[in-house]
Scaffold this motif. Structure first.
Motif: not given
Length: 308
Positions: A53-61
């Motif tokens: 709900t607060r942020s997005v972060r990359l997956t390893s892919e």
């Protein structure tokens, strides 16, 4: 072009770590960014971001994909730069971050626009340290040290902070000869509007009095322009950048005091992202600023307070 647009949105989102911040840079809504990322994930059949709900972060892919996408975006920017260079005419929109700095950059901006009418400037004046990449700036002028390795910087020149007052005020209240003498004077202070903090007066303590004194808070203002008006009206002593008072000092309307006790000098730098290609518009602005900015800064040949 739709695929390329999705890749550009992906790169900006990965760097900003926010749909809202990426949308601000790209000039679209956060929902449009989210939909573009979802379409891209469907197309490649891989989840690229972990969303909260607060942020997005990359997956390893997503991290692996980002490196390839950055190169694609950089190649497109370089191709556009080469095409623009063929016209030999800097043009297009340039987002520039500028210091408030008592109008220091305004004459330069006017002169630049007269030379490059095809460039559209988006100017943001602030005293806070901006995130150049996340907030989508093409180039920023700012004071202080640079610690971000993702930015390129060039030194523009430096200024010092000085204490000034009118001759009338000093004749009535006396001229301070040590920092401790300021305890008996009217002192005008600057407050940073974004942080709410007062700008400290960078005074070297005297051997006799040390630092056991408190500066009076006669007036506090969140505008350097207002502070300059108040000090020229004879309402006290103000701590201001020397370039903001060079004309008043040269004409004798203001005098500097305690020059030997002032310790602060600040360097201005022009910075831009490492991955930002030197397009004709960016190169024109950097070259022009490097050439002209120093003339706007002041140096006082003789401390005026010696005459008192």
């Amino acid at each position: 072009m739709g695929k390329l647009s999705g890749i550009e949105v992906f790169v900006h989102t990965a760097e900003a770590k926010s749909f809202v911040a990426a949308g601000r840079v790209l000039g679209i809504s956060a929902s449009a960014v989210s939909k573009s990322i979802s379409r891209l994930e469907e197309r490649v059949s891989v989840r690229l971001f972990q969303r909260t709900t607060r942020s997005v972060r990359l997956t390893s892919e997503g991290e692996v994909f980002l490196e390839r996408c950055r190169r694609i975006v950089e190649e497109v920017e370089e191709a556009e730069s080469e095409l623009s260079a063929m016209n030999d005419l800097p043009r297009g929109r340039l987002k520039v971050g500028l210091p408030l700095a008592a109008g220091l950059t305004l004459p330069l901006i006017s002169e630049f626009m007269a030379l490059y009418p095809e460039i559209e400037l988006d100017l943001d004046f602030t005293d806070r340290v901006v995130d150049v990449i996340q907030e989508g700036y093409d180039v920023v002028i700012r004071g202080g040290a640079l610690s971000d390795s993702s930015l390129v910087s060039k030194r523009l020149g430096s200024y010092r902070v000085c204490l000034v007052a009118t001759p009338t005020y000093l004749s009535m209240r006396g001229t301070p000869t040590t920092p401790a003498d300021l305890a008996n004077h009217l002192c005008l202070h600057y407050r940073y509007p974004t942080s709410g903090k007062l700008e400290p007066w960078p005074l070297r303590p005297s051997r006799r009095n040390g630092t056991n004194f408190v500066l009076p808070m006669t007036i506090i203002a969140s505008s350097v322009i207002a502070l300059l008006h108040l000090v020229q009206d004879g309402l006290g002593i103000a701590c201001v950048p020397d370039f903001a008072v060079k004309e008043a000092v040269a004409e004798g309307r203001l005098l500097t005091v305690l020059d030997a006790h002032m310790t602060r000098s600040v360097a201005f730098q022009i910075v831009w992202p490492c991955r930002k290609r030197m397009t004709p518009k960016l190169r024109a602005f950097v070259d022009f600023t490097m050439e002209r900015f120093g003339s706007a800064l002041a140096t006082f040949s003789t401390p005026t307070s010696q005459h008192w």
